[in-house]
Design an enzyme around this catalytic site. Structure first.
Site, mmCIF file in Angstrom:
data_model
loop_
_atom_site.group_PDB
_atom_site.id
_atom_site.type_symbol
_atom_site.label_atom_id
_atom_site.label_comp_id
_atom_site.label_asym_id
_atom_site.label_seq_id
_atom_site.Cartn_x
_atom_site.Cartn_y
_atom_site.Cartn_z
ATOM 1 N N GLY A 175 -4.676 -1.152 2.880
ATOM 2 C CA GLY A 175 -4.216 0.099 3.481
ATOM 3 C C GLY A 175 -4.163 1.245 2.481
ATOM 4 N N ASP A 176 -3.480 2.300 2.866
ATOM 5 C CA ASP A 176 -3.435 3.526 2.071
ATOM 6 C C ASP A 176 -2.522 3.446 0.852
ATOM 7 O OD1 ASP A 176 -1.347 3.433 4.219
ATOM 8 O OD2 ASP A 176 -0.574 5.128 3.055
ATOM 9 N N THR A 221 6.360 0.637 5.199
ATOM 10 C CA THR A 221 5.953 0.815 3.814
ATOM 11 C C THR A 221 7.195 1.344 3.130
ATOM 12 O OG1 THR A 221 3.664 1.404 4.378
ATOM 13 C CG2 THR A 221 4.455 2.215 2.284
ATOM 14 N N ARG A 267 -7.551 -6.929 4.624
ATOM 15 C CA ARG A 267 -7.397 -5.503 4.964
ATOM 16 C C ARG A 267 -6.562 -4.807 3.874
ATOM 17 N NH1 ARG A 267 -2.788 -2.035 5.877
ATOM 18 N NH2 ARG A 267 -3.499 -0.284 7.141
ATOM 19 N N GLY A 282 -2.144 3.339 7.971
ATOM 20 C CA GLY A 282 -2.938 3.445 6.754
ATOM 21 C C GLY A 282 -4.354 3.929 6.969
ATOM 22 N N THR A 313 3.483 7.225 4.345
ATOM 23 C CA THR A 313 3.756 6.010 5.108
ATOM 24 C C THR A 313 3.235 6.188 6.530
ATOM 25 O OG1 THR A 313 5.496 4.643 6.077
ATOM 26 C CG2 THR A 313 6.105 6.897 5.531
ATOM 27 N N GLY A 314 2.897 5.082 7.161
ATOM 28 C CA GLY A 314 2.399 5.139 8.539
ATOM 29 C C GLY A 314 1.098 4.388 8.698
#
Ligand code: GLY
Length: 303
Positions: free
Chosen positions: A201-202, A171, A199, A225, A222-223
């Site tokens: 994510g965060d 990200t 999908r 999600g 980041t990482g």
């Protein structure tokens, strides 16, 4: 004139042979992005404009998982998420599941500035992009040689469930404080390689992947999600500055290493406050990152 500072990231997660082999290219891309955002601050630009500029640079680079270098979902397609937030007025804009938009972060800023909404997804976001005449690119622009090779290699060797378990991700993001003491954050991603289509994510979820409040701080996450969303990581950092004593660095460390202790999720955060204090923390083997602090000092690291 108040103190200015900017921090950026290019993703947190496991290390890989590709990352090691391309260390210099990553470092150069991070430097270029952080300097481009800093120039905006230095010439009197807003924190919102600075984080947009830095993230645009990372989206355009091709080696980071955003824009030009997106990961591919399990159909070999690109779906991008992005969010931006202004800490001065708590206004935010985000887009999800967009395709063909050269810079999703700029579309997110248009949502912030030109609509009454916070998050627009899918076909609606694409219609909004067309109405606003944002630059578009062909499907192939977003698929780098690396992301295509990674997709094909993994598809040929493993089941979809095995690929999803590998948690390869990336990200990009930026946080900044401008000379007026306003903070902002921005986050953009191509998501998780080989994810199920649709999908989300965060990165586009305000409070998880992106949050900014002048009274607390600006945060980009980041990482993994799924873990960042359920732990509401960006807002946790912000809220912790209200209820905990300690430096911004200590608070970022608390959220990542104490509050999320025991989580299976790999994650990282970057943060800055109105005083130009910086916080950077991650629990993964690496987080690509760079910063220019209140003294104008440039720094960066991957591990
Ligand atoms: N952190 C990016 C994603 O999970 O989509």
């Amino acid at each position: 004139m108040g103190k200015i500072a900017i921090v950026i990231h290019g993703g947190a997660g496991p290390d890989s042979a590709f990352i090691k082999q391309n260390k210099e290219r990553y470092e150069e891309g991070l430097k270029q992005a952080v300097v481009s955002g800093y120039q905006v601050l230095k010439t009197g630009g807003t924190a919102v404009a600075a984080v947009e500029k830095a993230v645009q640079s990372l989206e355009d680079n091709g080696i980071f998982n955003a824009g030009h270098g997106c990961a591919l979902n399990n159909k070999g397609e690109v779906e991008m998420d992005a969010a931006i937030m202004n800490g001065e007025n708590l206004k935010a804009g985000a887009v999800s599941m967009v395709r063909n938009v050269k810079n999703p972060i700029s579309l997110a800023r248009l949502v912030l500035e030109k609509t009454n909404h916070v998050l627009i997804s899918g076909y609606g976001a694409m219609e909004f992009a067309a109405d606003e005449n944002v630059p578009l690119e062909t499907d192939s622009y977003f698929i780098s040689e690396h992301s295509r090779d990674e997709y094909l290699e993994e598809r040929n060797q493993q089941s979809i469930q095995e690929m999803l378990r590998k948690r390869i991700h990336g990200t990009v993001g930026a946080v900044a404080v401008d000379a007026k003491g306003n903070v902002a954050s921005a986050t953009s991603t191509g998501g998780i390689p080989n994810s199920l289509p649709g999908r989300i994510g965060d990165s586009c979820i305000i409070g998880s992947g992106c949050f900014a409040n002048n009274n607390t701080c600006a945060v980009s996450s980041t990482g993994d999600g799924e873990f960042i969303m359920t732990s509401v990581v960006a807002h946790s950092v912000s809220m912790s500055t209200e209820i905990m004593k300690g430096s911004l660095q200590e608070i970022c460390d608390h959220v990542i290493h104490e509050r999320n202790k025991g989580t299976e999720g790999q994650m990282g955060v970057i943060a800055v406050n109105a005083n130009a204090d910086i916080g950077i923390s991650f629990n993964s083997p690496r987080m690509h990152r760079a910063w220019i602090d209140a003294d104008g000092k440039l720094g960066g690291s991957i591990y």
